[in-house]
Design a protein around this motif. Structure first.
Motif, short mmCIF file in Angstrom:
data_model
loop_
_atom_site.label_atom_id
_atom_site.label_comp_id
_atom_site.label_asym_id
_atom_site.label_seq_id
_atom_site.Cartn_x
_atom_site.Cartn_y
_atom_site.Cartn_z
N LEU A 27 1.60 6.67 -6.76
CA LEU A 27 0.28 7.38 -6.71
C LEU A 27 0.76 9.43 -6.77
O LEU A 27 0.32 10.40 -8.11
CB LEU A 27 -0.69 7.26 -6.69
CG LEU A 27 -1.69 8.47 -6.20
CD1 LEU A 27 -2.85 7.98 -7.73
CD2 LEU A 27 -2.28 7.34 -4.73
N TYR A 28 1.88 9.30 -5.80
CA TYR A 28 2.12 10.58 -5.60
C TYR A 28 3.31 11.23 -7.28
O TYR A 28 2.65 12.33 -7.75
CB TYR A 28 3.17 10.77 -4.36
CG TYR A 28 2.69 10.65 -2.78
CD1 TYR A 28 1.67 11.66 -2.75
CD2 TYR A 28 3.48 10.30 -1.98
CE1 TYR A 28 1.00 11.46 -1.72
CE2 TYR A 28 2.85 10.42 -0.86
CZ TYR A 28 1.74 10.87 -0.50
OH TYR A 28 0.98 11.28 0.56
N ILE B 81 1.19 -0.97 -0.12
CA ILE B 81 0.13 -0.05 0.15
C ILE B 81 1.06 0.81 -0.12
O ILE B 81 0.87 1.77 -0.54
CB ILE B 81 -0.64 -0.09 1.30
CG1 ILE B 81 -1.99 -1.32 0.97
CG2 ILE B 81 -1.62 1.19 0.91
CD1 ILE B 81 -2.53 -1.28 1.96
N ASP B 82 1.91 1.15 0.75
CA ASP B 82 2.84 2.33 0.37
C ASP B 82 3.45 2.08 -0.40
O ASP B 82 3.54 3.64 -0.98
CB ASP B 82 3.34 2.34 1.74
CG ASP B 82 3.55 2.31 3.18
OD1 ASP B 82 2.14 2.74 3.69
OD2 ASP B 82 4.32 1.67 3.72
N HIS B 83 4.32 2.15 -0.76
CA HIS B 83 5.14 1.93 -2.68
C HIS B 83 3.42 2.28 -3.59
O HIS B 83 3.59 3.15 -4.63
CB HIS B 83 5.39 0.24 -2.81
CG HIS B 83 7.00 0.10 -2.09
ND1 HIS B 83 7.87 1.02 -1.92
CD2 HIS B 83 6.61 -0.75 -1.16
CE1 HIS B 83 8.17 0.61 -0.72
NE2 HIS B 83 8.10 -0.12 -0.32
N SER B 84 2.63 1.84 -4.07
CA SER B 84 1.31 2.33 -4.13
C SER B 84 1.28 3.36 -4.40
O SER B 84 0.63 4.48 -4.83
CB SER B 84 -0.20 1.48 -3.85
OG SER B 84 0.03 -0.38 -4.21
N LEU B 85 1.15 4.13 -2.85
CA LEU B 85 0.69 5.21 -2.14
C LEU B 85 1.59 6.06 -3.11
O LEU B 85 1.42 7.38 -3.56
CB LEU B 85 0.51 5.53 -0.90
CG LEU B 85 0.57 7.27 -0.55
CD1 LEU B 85 -0.61 7.73 -0.79
CD2 LEU B 85 0.13 7.01 1.06
N PHE C 92 5.86 17.56 -0.76
CA PHE C 92 5.03 17.12 0.43
C PHE C 92 4.58 15.54 -0.37
O PHE C 92 4.46 14.81 0.92
CB PHE C 92 3.65 17.48 -0.01
CG PHE C 92 2.16 17.26 0.18
CD1 PHE C 92 2.11 17.60 1.99
CD2 PHE C 92 1.70 16.25 -1.06
CE1 PHE C 92 0.94 16.79 2.09
CE2 PHE C 92 0.51 15.79 -0.18
CZ PHE C 92 0.07 16.03 1.32
N ALA C 93 5.27 14.99 -1.23
CA ALA C 93 5.35 14.14 -1.93
C ALA C 93 6.01 13.75 -0.82
O ALA C 93 5.65 11.64 -0.65
CB ALA C 93 5.96 14.08 -3.74
N PHE C 94 7.36 13.60 -0.96
CA PHE C 94 8.32 12.93 -0.42
C PHE C 94 7.81 12.89 1.62
O PHE C 94 8.12 11.98 1.64
CB PHE C 94 9.96 13.24 -0.60
CG PHE C 94 10.23 12.97 -2.11
CD1 PHE C 94 10.76 11.30 -1.96
CD2 PHE C 94 10.47 13.80 -3.07
CE1 PHE C 94 11.07 10.96 -3.01
CE2 PHE C 94 10.70 13.64 -4.21
CZ PHE C 94 11.08 12.17 -4.22
N TYR C 95 7.67 13.78 1.61
CA TYR C 95 7.34 14.35 3.46
C TYR C 95 6.75 13.04 3.98
O TYR C 95 6.65 11.96 5.12
CB TYR C 95 7.25 15.40 4.09
CG TYR C 95 6.80 15.91 5.03
CD1 TYR C 95 7.79 15.63 6.11
CD2 TYR C 95 5.93 15.77 5.45
CE1 TYR C 95 7.97 15.59 7.42
CE2 TYR C 95 5.32 15.98 7.01
CZ TYR C 95 6.48 15.59 8.22
OH TYR C 95 5.74 16.03 9.18
#
Length: 169
Positions: free
Chosen positions: A12-13, A5-9, A48-51
């Motif tokens: 998505l970013y 889920i984290d990698h999919s997010l 924001f995406a990386f953070y």
């Protein structure tokens, strides 16, 4: 599952960022928005995406120990091997931009016990791009750091075995 889920997010970013960059490019080309404002917006969005990706909490298990019930009937070397596999698999499962991420590993040898304190001399190799693994000993060959070694102590508490690093060469 959480890692997926984290990698999919994360993907998505970056897909969203790609769409924003295309929109910004079209806006600049049509002279609707000044370039400096767009640059500030893009930097802000990337931050924001990386953070937000890195701040997603992942449940941390105690990776350097196993329950006594799991170790029943195993020798101390087998227990240590099981703990090492669990620990290295933990480092393999970490996100790409996190501390101590590894891509692969090999356990070369487990020698010991060295004395009555149950100290063991352990040698292993890791494949990584993280410089934190380079500190200490080992031979660098491409992405592999071969023959890293250290002394570990196997400690048995009431309900678990813990492998504790006590020093290196």
């Amino acid at each position: 599952m959480i890692t997926f889920i984290d990698h999919s997010l994360f993907i998505l970013y970056f897909f969203s960022l790609f769409i924003i960059i295309i929109s910004v490019y079209k806006s600049i080309k049509m002279k609707k928005i000044e370039t400096k404002y767009m640059a500030v917006m893009i930097i802000g969005i990337m931050y924001f995406a990386f953070y937000s990706y890195e701040s997603i909490s992942v449940e941390e298990n105690q990776y350097n120990q196993i329950e006594v019930s799991e170790a029943e009937g195993k020798s101390e070397k087998e227990i240590i091997n099981k703990i090492l596999i669990q620990e290295f698999d933990h480092y393999k499962s970490k996100r790409l931009f996190t501390k101590n991420k590894i891509f692969d590993y090999k356990i070369n040898r487990i020698d010991g016990p060295m004395n009555d304190k149950k100290n063991y001399d352990i040698s292993y190799s890791v494949k990584t791009i993280n410089t934190e693994w380079i500190a200490g000993n080992g031979e660098i060959e491409g992405l592999w750091i071969n023959n890293k070694s250290g002394f570990y102590n196997l400690i048995r508490n009431d309900n678990c075995y813990t492998l504790k690093y006590i020093g290196g060469l």
